[in-house]
Design an enzyme around this catalytic site. Structure first.
Site, PDB file in Angstrom:
ATOM      1  N   LYS A  10      34.094  13.162   4.015  1.00 43.06           N
ATOM      2  CA  LYS A  10      34.319  14.247   4.977  1.00 43.06           C
ATOM      3  C   LYS A  10      33.418  14.132   6.224  1.00 43.06           C
ATOM      4  O   LYS A  10      32.435  13.388   6.218  1.00 43.06           O
ATOM      5  CB  LYS A  10      34.085  15.591   4.272  1.00 43.06           C
ATOM      6  CG  LYS A  10      35.103  15.884   3.160  1.00 43.06           C
ATOM      7  CD  LYS A  10      34.953  17.315   2.682  1.00 43.06           C
ATOM      8  CE  LYS A  10      35.924  17.640   1.568  1.00 43.06           C
ATOM      9  NZ  LYS A  10      35.892  19.063   1.203  1.00 43.06           N
ATOM     10  N   TYR A  50      45.733  20.749   3.732  1.00 44.45           N
ATOM     11  CA  TYR A  50      45.214  21.804   2.857  1.00 44.45           C
ATOM     12  C   TYR A  50      46.169  23.002   2.756  1.00 44.45           C
ATOM     13  O   TYR A  50      45.724  24.126   2.502  1.00 44.45           O
ATOM     14  CB  TYR A  50      43.835  22.253   3.337  1.00 44.45           C
ATOM     15  CG  TYR A  50      42.714  21.306   2.963  1.00 44.45           C
ATOM     16  CD1 TYR A  50      42.335  21.131   1.631  1.00 44.45           C
ATOM     17  CD2 TYR A  50      42.012  20.587   3.925  1.00 44.45           C
ATOM     18  CE1 TYR A  50      41.297  20.271   1.273  1.00 44.45           C
ATOM     19  CE2 TYR A  50      40.976  19.725   3.581  1.00 44.45           C
ATOM     20  CZ  TYR A  50      40.626  19.577   2.249  1.00 44.45           C
ATOM     21  OH  TYR A  50      39.599  18.729   1.895  1.00 44.45           O
ATOM     22  N   PHE A  58      38.616  30.892   2.733  1.00 46.76           N
ATOM     23  CA  PHE A  58      37.894  29.771   3.339  1.00 46.76           C
ATOM     24  C   PHE A  58      38.801  28.808   4.123  1.00 46.76           C
ATOM     25  O   PHE A  58      38.338  27.800   4.648  1.00 46.76           O
ATOM     26  CB  PHE A  58      37.120  28.992   2.269  1.00 46.76           C
ATOM     27  CG  PHE A  58      37.965  28.477   1.129  1.00 46.76           C
ATOM     28  CD1 PHE A  58      38.629  27.261   1.232  1.00 46.76           C
ATOM     29  CD2 PHE A  58      38.099  29.216  -0.048  1.00 46.76           C
ATOM     30  CE1 PHE A  58      39.418  26.791   0.197  1.00 46.76           C
ATOM     31  CE2 PHE A  58      38.882  28.744  -1.097  1.00 46.76           C
ATOM     32  CZ  PHE A  58      39.541  27.522  -0.974  1.00 46.76           C
ATOM     33  N   ARG A  86      36.794  12.222  -9.689  1.00 39.22           N
ATOM     34  CA  ARG A  86      36.247  13.579  -9.734  1.00 39.22           C
ATOM     35  C   ARG A  86      34.876  13.593 -10.418  1.00 39.22           C
ATOM     36  O   ARG A  86      33.973  14.341 -10.023  1.00 39.22           O
ATOM     37  CB  ARG A  86      37.218  14.536 -10.431  1.00 39.22           C
ATOM     38  CG  ARG A  86      38.487  14.758  -9.608  1.00 39.22           C
ATOM     39  CD  ARG A  86      39.463  15.693 -10.257  1.00 39.22           C
ATOM     40  NE  ARG A  86      39.041  17.088 -10.147  1.00 39.22           N
ATOM     41  CZ  ARG A  86      39.140  17.820  -9.040  1.00 39.22           C
ATOM     42  NH1 ARG A  86      39.628  17.295  -7.932  1.00 39.22           N
ATOM     43  NH2 ARG A  86      38.755  19.071  -9.025  1.00 39.22           N
ATOM     44  N   THR A  92      32.629  20.870  -7.029  1.00 43.18           N
ATOM     45  CA  THR A  92      32.941  21.233  -5.634  1.00 43.18           C
ATOM     46  C   THR A  92      31.738  21.857  -4.938  1.00 43.18           C
ATOM     47  O   THR A  92      31.429  21.535  -3.799  1.00 43.18           O
ATOM     48  CB  THR A  92      34.120  22.249  -5.617  1.00 43.18           C
ATOM     49  OG1 THR A  92      35.215  21.665  -6.330  1.00 43.18           O
ATOM     50  CG2 THR A  92      34.554  22.576  -4.213  1.00 43.18           C
ATOM     51  N   ARG A 103      28.214  14.524  -4.668  1.00 39.65           N
ATOM     52  CA  ARG A 103      27.969  15.828  -4.029  1.00 39.65           C
ATOM     53  C   ARG A 103      26.538  16.298  -4.245  1.00 39.65           C
ATOM     54  O   ARG A 103      25.953  16.947  -3.378  1.00 39.65           O
ATOM     55  CB  ARG A 103      28.993  16.846  -4.529  1.00 39.65           C
ATOM     56  CG  ARG A 103      30.358  16.626  -3.856  1.00 39.65           C
ATOM     57  CD  ARG A 103      31.394  17.490  -4.450  1.00 39.65           C
ATOM     58  NE  ARG A 103      32.659  17.482  -3.712  1.00 39.65           N
ATOM     59  CZ  ARG A 103      33.827  17.712  -4.268  1.00 39.65           C
ATOM     60  NH1 ARG A 103      33.911  17.977  -5.560  1.00 39.65           N
ATOM     61  NH2 ARG A 103      34.926  17.690  -3.550  1.00 39.65           N
ATOM     62  N   ASN A 113      31.027  19.556   1.732  1.00 39.69           N
ATOM     63  CA  ASN A 113      30.671  18.968   0.436  1.00 39.69           C
ATOM     64  C   ASN A 113      30.951  17.468   0.328  1.00 39.69           C
ATOM     65  O   ASN A 113      31.211  16.946  -0.736  1.00 39.69           O
ATOM     66  CB  ASN A 113      31.329  19.756  -0.711  1.00 39.69           C
ATOM     67  CG  ASN A 113      32.834  19.723  -0.670  1.00 39.69           C
ATOM     68  OD1 ASN A 113      33.408  19.225   0.280  1.00 39.69           O
ATOM     69  ND2 ASN A 113      33.470  20.241  -1.703  1.00 39.69           N
ATOM     70  N   HIS A 116      36.178  14.577  -0.783  1.00 34.99           N
ATOM     71  CA  HIS A 116      37.340  15.249  -1.383  1.00 34.99           C
ATOM     72  C   HIS A 116      37.987  14.295  -2.373  1.00 34.99           C
ATOM     73  O   HIS A 116      37.946  13.079  -2.183  1.00 34.99           O
ATOM     74  CB  HIS A 116      38.374  15.617  -0.312  1.00 34.99           C
ATOM     75  CG  HIS A 116      39.729  15.937  -0.874  1.00 34.99           C
ATOM     76  ND1 HIS A 116      40.031  17.189  -1.369  1.00 34.99           N
ATOM     77  CD2 HIS A 116      40.827  15.163  -1.068  1.00 34.99           C
ATOM     78  CE1 HIS A 116      41.281  17.163  -1.825  1.00 34.99           C
ATOM     79  NE2 HIS A 116      41.784  15.941  -1.660  1.00 34.99           N
ATOM     80  N   GLU A 127      48.983  13.029  -1.483  1.00 39.07           N
ATOM     81  CA  GLU A 127      47.882  12.933  -0.515  1.00 39.07           C
ATOM     82  C   GLU A 127      47.769  11.514   0.059  1.00 39.07           C
ATOM     83  O   GLU A 127      47.496  11.340   1.252  1.00 39.07           O
ATOM     84  CB  GLU A 127      46.577  13.391  -1.173  1.00 39.07           C
ATOM     85  CG  GLU A 127      46.623  14.888  -1.465  1.00 39.07           C
ATOM     86  CD  GLU A 127      45.390  15.437  -2.173  1.00 39.07           C
ATOM     87  OE1 GLU A 127      44.480  14.656  -2.515  1.00 39.07           O
ATOM     88  OE2 GLU A 127      45.345  16.658  -2.382  1.00 39.07           O
TER      89      GLU A 127
END
Ligand code: CMP
Length: 138
Positions: A10, A50, A58, A86, A92, A103, A113, A116, A127
């Site tokens: 990100k 998103y 958010f 993950r 998250t 993270r 964070n 993704h 995606e």
């Protein structure tokens, strides 16, 4: 279980200059990079990506942040890619992320964070197709 997942490094992580460290960690954890590019999303692209979160408190903050600077989009291959990616990312909310996760090391807040990852095989396929053409997947 599919062997492909989708990831984003990100804008916060790219701004800090830690994208190289994150890519090295991805490789060290046995992922193959099938697609990778640096992009700067428009607000509309981030909103589309998103879409499932539209209406959540958010959503505006998230899509503004995701279009605030360059990010690295990735198509990653590994056996059980979705849960494996993950696991490497961590929770998250970085305050809840385990030691040794990306993270924990690189994220500063639940909004910023660092990375993704897709939450299912179905969403991984959607995606990947959102950001990569077939020709861009090696
Ligand atoms: P990501 O894995 O990219 O999926 C959706 C993102 O929304 C998530 O990471 C967080 O960065 C963000 N997010 C989720 N919950 C919140 C929240 N409560 N406040 C702000 N951002 C959130």
């Amino acid at each position: 279980m599919s062997n492909l997942t989708f990831g984003i490094i990100k804008p916060d992580a790219v701004k800090k200059g830690v994208q190289g460290s994150i890519i090295q960690r991805i490789l060290n954890n046995g992922f193959k990079i099938r697609g990778m590019k640096l992009i700067h999303q428009t607000r509309k692209q981030a909103e589309g990506f998103y879409e499932v979160h539209r209406g959540k408190p958010f959503y505006d903050e998230l899509t503004e942040f995701m279009s605030s600077g360059p990010c690295v989009v990735l198509a990653l291959e590994k056996e059980n890619a979705v849960p494996e990616w993950r696991k490497l990312m961590g929770a998250t909310n970085p305050a809840e992320a385990d030691e040794g996760t990306l993270r924990k090391e690189f994220a500063s807040s639940i909004g910023e964070n660092a990375v993704h990852g897709s939450d299912s095989d179905e969403n991984a396929a959607i995606e990947i197709a959102y950001f990569f053409s077939k020709l861009e997947l090696v």
